[in-house]
Motif scaffolding. Sequence first.
Motif, PDB file in Angstrom:
ATOM      1  N   LYS A 117       2.302  12.769   2.421  1.00  0.00           N
ATOM      2  CA  LYS A 117       2.914  13.023   1.068  1.00  0.00           C
ATOM      3  C   LYS A 117       1.662  13.176   0.124  1.00  0.00           C
ATOM      4  N   LEU A 118       0.722  12.099   0.228  1.00  0.00           N
ATOM      5  CA  LEU A 118      -0.352  12.262  -0.651  1.00  0.00           C
ATOM      6  C   LEU A 118      -1.298  13.582  -0.325  1.00  0.00           C
ATOM      7  N   GLU A 178       7.515   1.260  13.102  1.00  0.00           N
ATOM      8  CA  GLU A 178       8.039   1.540  11.990  1.00  0.00           C
ATOM      9  C   GLU A 178       7.056   1.467  10.792  1.00  0.00           C
ATOM     10  N   VAL A 179       6.390   0.639  10.851  1.00  0.00           N
ATOM     11  CA  VAL A 179       5.268   0.370   9.598  1.00  0.00           C
ATOM     12  C   VAL A 179       4.339   1.524   9.715  1.00  0.00           C
ATOM     13  N   ILE A 180       3.477   1.728  10.881  1.00  0.00           N
ATOM     14  CA  ILE A 180       2.756   2.981  11.018  1.00  0.00           C
ATOM     15  C   ILE A 180       3.200   4.286  10.676  1.00  0.00           C
ATOM     16  N   GLY A 181       4.348   4.346  11.271  1.00  0.00           N
ATOM     17  CA  GLY A 181       5.220   5.790  10.806  1.00  0.00           C
ATOM     18  C   GLY A 181       5.300   5.868   9.342  1.00  0.00           C
ATOM     19  N   ASP A 182       5.651   4.843   8.755  1.00  0.00           N
ATOM     20  CA  ASP A 182       5.667   4.777   7.148  1.00  0.00           C
ATOM     21  C   ASP A 182       4.395   5.047   6.525  1.00  0.00           C
ATOM     22  N   ILE A 183       3.473   4.454   6.935  1.00  0.00           N
ATOM     23  CA  ILE A 183       2.198   4.723   6.593  1.00  0.00           C
ATOM     24  C   ILE A 183       1.862   6.154   6.336  1.00  0.00           C
ATOM     25  N   ASP A 184       1.979   6.796   7.764  1.00  0.00           N
ATOM     26  CA  ASP A 184       1.378   8.095   8.150  1.00  0.00           C
ATOM     27  C   ASP A 184       2.507   9.041   7.208  1.00  0.00           C
ATOM     28  N   CYS A 203       0.888  -1.224  -0.087  1.00  0.00           N
ATOM     29  CA  CYS A 203       0.056   0.065  -0.044  1.00  0.00           C
ATOM     30  C   CYS A 203       0.983   1.172   0.015  1.00  0.00           C
ATOM     31  N   ILE A 204       1.891   1.351   0.760  1.00  0.00           N
ATOM     32  CA  ILE A 204       2.778   2.391   0.647  1.00  0.00           C
ATOM     33  C   ILE A 204       3.507   2.508  -0.750  1.00  0.00           C
TER      34      ILE A 204
END
Length: 1066
Positions: free
Chosen positions: A985-986, A974-980, A940-941
Amino acid sequence: MESIVVDSYRSLTTEIALGLSAENTKIIKFLIRNDIGKGVLEKIVTGTDLVQLLEEKCILSADNVEQLVKYLQTAGRNDLDYYRLHGMHVIEQYTETSEYRQLCQHMKANNAVILKGLPGTWKSRHAFRYAHEFSKLREKDNNSLIWRIDCNTELNIYNSLSHLMNFLKIQCINSELQIKDTINIMLLRAVAVLENDNYKDTRHLFILLGFISPQKILIKTFLETLNQYDNISIIVATSESLSNDFDNIVLELHGMTEDEAVNYLEVDDSVQEKAKELAKKLSYLPDGLAFAKTYIHTTKISIGSYLERLESRDDSASKSACKMLIVQAEKNMSADEKDILHLMSYLNTDNIPLFILNSFLPKTLEKDEKKIIMDNFLRTLEKYSMIVIKGNDEQRVITAHGFTFMVMKASKTSTERNCHLKKLLNFFMCFIDLDARLLEVIHRNVLLLEHAEAFLAHYEGDFPSLLHETKAKLCYIYCAVGITYRLYGNTELSANTYLEKAKHAMYDTFLSGLQHQFSDIKNEDPYKTMNDYLNGSEVLQGRCKDMFTLLVEKGKNLPREFVNTFIKNKYRNSRIIDLFQEYGNLCTNELQNNQLTNEIVNTLRGKNLIMESEYITETFLVELMIRILYNSSKNKWLMEISKDSFSKPETGKLRSRLSSTFFPVTTESLMEHQIAHCLTQLLQQHLSSFHTRNTGKTSTTDTVRSFCPVFSPVTHRSGVLYMLRSFSDPKLLSSLLKEAIELLDSLDSDIEGIGFTEFGVVKRIGDSSLFHSVMIERIKMECYEKLYKLECIDLDTPLKEETKKRIIVNKTSLLPEENIAQSQRLCETDLSNIKGSMKSENAKKQNIPDIEIGLQNANLKKALSIAEELEKKIDDLTSWKALSGIHLKIAKVFKLIETEENIRKAKHHYKKAYDREYESNNTRITRFHLKAIIHYAECCIQFPNEKDLLKAKELSEEMKHRFRLVETGTLFDEVIGDIDRALKKLSEKRQSREKSETKDKPEFDTKSIKDDGEKGFLVDLKRKRDRLKKRRSILIEEYNELKDDIERLDLEIDSVEKKIADIEIE
């Protein structure tokens, strides 16, 4: 939710649905009538329909099964509640005594108590009564936990706590394969949950039953740990003394007072003195008084007469009272009922399912005859207060008192006990199965599991003196219990215990001294060919030949009757029955009991569906050894993954590990698999020399012309899977992958007319089963995918030092010390993460898009084609344990070709893998759990849209909460931070576009996204339509069969009516 040791929510609900009788379904429909419309309920016919309805109405889900528990209990199904309150039966004869009141008073001031007393003092009865009263005070508090732990053996404690881990939905990781350490870890994690925000404001109760001396240290640990917390209470029931440290919480139980005993007997005032005399004679023990009361009230004899009969016996008064009750009950039983009663005494006293008792009856009896006998048997036992019955109809479950069983066994002679044990040995061997993949089989295995363990305990210490035939049967049952634990129990250590028992017993009995000859064999490392990897060194192959020869010779010495009885009485699953009907031209009524008669065996033997007795006898031990070693190898691999060291929480490292498929098997695991494979190949050669009968048919499509062990393709494909997980050196891997693909393709070539056998009985003919074909295709897909990745790098290009460090196995910390050096020599290359390779660079210089590069690659095209074919079969695989892994592999292949459609499919399958694992009742953290959510989030990222990212974040937070007690470091953060960051960015891009005054083309073509969603929806609808059509076709076929049966019955009724009329006229 406490499961029936099954692996997933979906498997559990499917199993329950299949097990619901018409009466169960009717009762539950009545219970939900106020919530569901009458018209909808009228359409509900089967248990499957009912479960689907409950899910649709949000009454049932993976996170909400409590309502289903209540419905099942009302309907007489107790599938989900064995260790909880529902499994703590309070017998009808129970009455509160002064000792019970002392217990209640003690618990007001203390969190713990040790009820110490002789057998028969009602220790467990008082504990269960207290538990029920404890529950009533907290009936509105769903978070209050009452849990029973059986403490007779270490394994019992481990299993009880494994189920507790499932119920609390918390992580359970084995501690370096040590059961005691694992028990301590599970206890601490349970306490941690019960002290968190959701549970800390309510009270909880643990009841520990039946510990004996070897478990004293563990019980001491339990008391010391649990007694620290104000909201956790603990009751220990024991006949033995514990440490002096706990003297202040010991309540000595002696029995009733004289007045309590006399009142309990409910006698006239005129015989009060006799009642006092009887109570004293029985030492005021509640059990003895209960036996006496039941006997007197049932037979209507006087207390004086009862005392005379009691005094004429040599045993203690309580034992004599129990024996007299048993004898009186037997007077009302037929010979068949008495047999059942005697065999029952060797089982676990709790939760004896009706189907076990039915199976003790002669198989020649009709179903209605069995029902009449069983109803009378249970009425008699209930009348004499010997059992408690829960449930209705075929779902009835029986609980008996352990003291009664103990007295019953003790009253028999050694010869009688051996006779009973021999019958049960044959029963368990025929009803517990080694192939537990089918839902119906695992359901039966699980119901038998604790009773099989209780039965096996009677052979402890006597094994060396047993006949070889008896040892072979015990090894079969050990193996079956181990396999059941391995597949569905969240209990790899339990599985290991029984598989090791089976393995050592086989070596000691039939292969004396040979086991030590394998321990000094050194693995050739690295293996250069697939054949070398599967078969091991020449030394190992030579010793396998010696083993095979010995097992065949020992097998020839087994009695022929041993095999004939096994073949005839073995309970066959529905697929085997269907095969017998199709290829043996048998009618349904000839196989009603899923067992065979001598006549049917001869018929099937004439059609080469069953081998000759002499062939089965000489290969029986070989096949059993293959099963033991294969399952032991797989289980050892699972145990490595479930060690604490698997989930090392260093920042960033766990996430990178999850991107790799590299997890090599241990040396011991690989060697066991190689021995199993070599024995299978030797067995295949041996079977090919067996003569088959002339069936008179010329066609080979439906005729068995030769035999092959069903395990032959199994050890091949699992060996390839071991290789895929263990090898990563690109120069060596390329040739191994090509060999593996050729090998997998050859497994189903030239199999026409071959009967694949298990212990002499054909399980399939020619064509592959769905399970086998899908597993082969899945492994081939992975091979093609890896070949594609190998072609994307230049193997001769020197790598920078930092790249080498990344490529070298950074997961060696997961492995035992003996494998670290091996892993470093293998030099793992994480193919998916190598970028800027020579070939891809050249392609970029020529301005060839990545998608076109992939679509031009023959290996990737083959992988993609297999993924698309597997997608079509996915709906037929819902009951499989392996399904989440298949979703992950399909997603990974689709992601390699970055078209909109493929990315949508990749996300869909990653999400499905997550759904499958999140619904799992087997809450031991697995690579599948973490891989599913991490890969879904990263996909998804990498290919972002707001909707998918928000869903990925929601699911990541759910998984983080679920495994909150697992040390996964910063993985989820880490994963939740990357999603945020991706969401940010979007958002920034969207705001930038909104501010821009130019009319640039939108970054996302919303129409194509919409069209893409519609296409996906259309695909789902078409699949649903095809499923419904398939179901409709089956129902029409069944309807036509029923219609024909009804017409035949009508004709028969007319004929009978005519004869009646003719007689009446005369």
